[in-house]
Design a protein around this motif. Structure first.
Motif, PDB file in Angstrom:
ATOM      1  N   ILE A 111      39.605 -12.686 -30.848  1.00 31.37           N
ATOM      2  CA  ILE A 111      40.749 -13.503 -30.449  1.00 31.37           C
ATOM      3  C   ILE A 111      41.507 -13.855 -31.714  1.00 31.37           C
ATOM      4  O   ILE A 111      40.946 -14.423 -32.647  1.00 31.37           O
ATOM      5  CB  ILE A 111      40.288 -14.768 -29.697  1.00 31.37           C
ATOM      6  N   GLY A 112      42.768 -13.463 -31.765  1.00 32.54           N
ATOM      7  CA  GLY A 112      43.572 -13.703 -32.952  1.00 32.54           C
ATOM      8  C   GLY A 112      43.135 -12.817 -34.107  1.00 32.54           C
ATOM      9  O   GLY A 112      42.211 -12.015 -33.988  1.00 32.54           O
ATOM     10  N   LYS A 113      43.862 -12.934 -35.199  1.00 33.30           N
ATOM     11  CA  LYS A 113      43.537 -12.135 -36.391  1.00 33.30           C
ATOM     12  C   LYS A 113      44.229 -12.740 -37.599  1.00 33.30           C
ATOM     13  O   LYS A 113      45.093 -13.592 -37.481  1.00 33.30           O
ATOM     14  CB  LYS A 113      43.968 -10.683 -36.218  1.00 33.30           C
ATOM     15  N   GLU A 114      43.831 -12.272 -38.732  1.00 30.37           N
ATOM     16  CA  GLU A 114      44.469 -12.613 -39.988  1.00 30.37           C
ATOM     17  C   GLU A 114      45.752 -11.788 -40.062  1.00 30.37           C
ATOM     18  O   GLU A 114      45.725 -10.589 -39.792  1.00 30.37           O
ATOM     19  CB  GLU A 114      43.503 -12.175 -41.054  1.00 30.37           C
ATOM     20  N   CYS A 115      46.854 -12.399 -40.384  1.00 32.18           N
ATOM     21  CA  CYS A 115      48.117 -11.645 -40.490  1.00 32.18           C
ATOM     22  C   CYS A 115      48.203 -11.026 -41.878  1.00 32.18           C
ATOM     23  O   CYS A 115      48.002 -11.716 -42.873  1.00 32.18           O
ATOM     24  CB  CYS A 115      49.323 -12.555 -40.243  1.00 32.18           C
ATOM     25  N   ASP A 136      57.876 -15.537 -38.655  1.00 27.12           N
ATOM     26  CA  ASP A 136      56.634 -15.951 -38.026  1.00 27.12           C
ATOM     27  C   ASP A 136      56.168 -14.801 -37.144  1.00 27.12           C
ATOM     28  O   ASP A 136      56.962 -13.959 -36.745  1.00 27.12           O
ATOM     29  CB  ASP A 136      56.854 -17.208 -37.181  1.00 27.12           C
ATOM     30  N   CYS A 137      54.885 -14.789 -36.834  1.00 23.94           N
ATOM     31  CA  CYS A 137      54.337 -13.778 -35.934  1.00 23.94           C
ATOM     32  C   CYS A 137      53.313 -14.451 -35.034  1.00 23.94           C
ATOM     33  O   CYS A 137      52.401 -15.115 -35.526  1.00 23.94           O
ATOM     34  CB  CYS A 137      53.698 -12.636 -36.720  1.00 23.94           C
ATOM     35  N   VAL A 138      53.469 -14.292 -33.743  1.00 19.04           N
ATOM     36  CA  VAL A 138      52.600 -14.941 -32.768  1.00 19.04           C
ATOM     37  C   VAL A 138      51.288 -14.173 -32.541  1.00 19.04           C
ATOM     38  O   VAL A 138      50.301 -14.746 -32.104  1.00 19.04           O
ATOM     39  CB  VAL A 138      53.371 -15.163 -31.440  1.00 19.04           C
ATOM     40  N   MET A 139      51.269 -12.899 -32.891  1.00 16.58           N
ATOM     41  CA  MET A 139      50.081 -12.067 -32.633  1.00 16.58           C
ATOM     42  C   MET A 139      48.796 -12.635 -33.256  1.00 16.58           C
ATOM     43  O   MET A 139      47.771 -12.673 -32.587  1.00 16.58           O
ATOM     44  CB  MET A 139      50.346 -10.642 -33.120  1.00 16.58           C
ATOM     45  N   PRO A 140      48.819 -13.084 -34.525  1.00 17.94           N
ATOM     46  CA  PRO A 140      47.574 -13.605 -35.101  1.00 17.94           C
ATOM     47  C   PRO A 140      47.012 -14.825 -34.359  1.00 17.94           C
ATOM     48  O   PRO A 140      45.810 -15.051 -34.373  1.00 17.94           O
ATOM     49  CB  PRO A 140      47.963 -13.985 -36.530  1.00 17.94           C
TER      50      PRO A 140
END
Length: 151
Positions: free
Chosen positions: A102-106, A118-122
């Protein structure tokens, strides 16, 4: 009525770039999506991000589309962040996958972060590995087969 659906199935040949939507049925193998930069024998074969998360990021002078946050599968009507690791999802009639992260390091080279700031994916994306291969396409129903975590 089940309103959990696939909005878009997306691919990119390089990591850290936007993905582009594919039309029609897309084959998912035991390694993920053929030709996608994230396919392989590891725990992050497919990434999922909710359309609702993309909608929250609209603005910043950009119109954001499915795949813009480098997700393989854009979903709608499914609260991805409530799915613990180990949850099994079925998409369409055959494809089964298991939530592995769940989530990740950007990473610093993220095209989206450079464009939007900004990036919502992480924060709101999830990652899965393929359990049963098959085909998926936009409009397919997503079912929760079993929730991960403690039984």
């Amino acid at each position: 009525m089940n309103d959990r659906v696939v909005v878009s199935v997306n691919i990119s040949e390089q990591k850290g770039t936007r993905k582009h939507p594919l039309q029609g049925p897309v084959t998912i193998s035991m390694l993920g999506m053929q030709g996608d930069a994230h396919a392989g024998d590891w725990h992050r074969q497919l990434s999922l991000l909710a359309q609702e998360s993309i909608d929250k990021m609209q603005g910043h002078g950009l119109v954001l589309q499915p795949g813009d946050f480098a997700e393989n599968i854009t979903t709608q009507g499914l609260d991805l962040l409530t799915l613990p690791i180990g949850t099994r999802l079925k998409i369409g009639t055959a494809v089964m996958m298991e939530v592995t992260q769940i989530g990740k390091e950007c990473h610093l080279g993220c095209e989206i972060r450079k464009l939007v700031g900004d990036c919502v994916m992480p924060r709101e994306g999830i990652f899965t590995r393929v359990i049963t291969p098959g085909t998926i396409e936009a409009g397919d129903i997503i079912s929760i087969i079993s929730k991960g975590g403690t039984p």
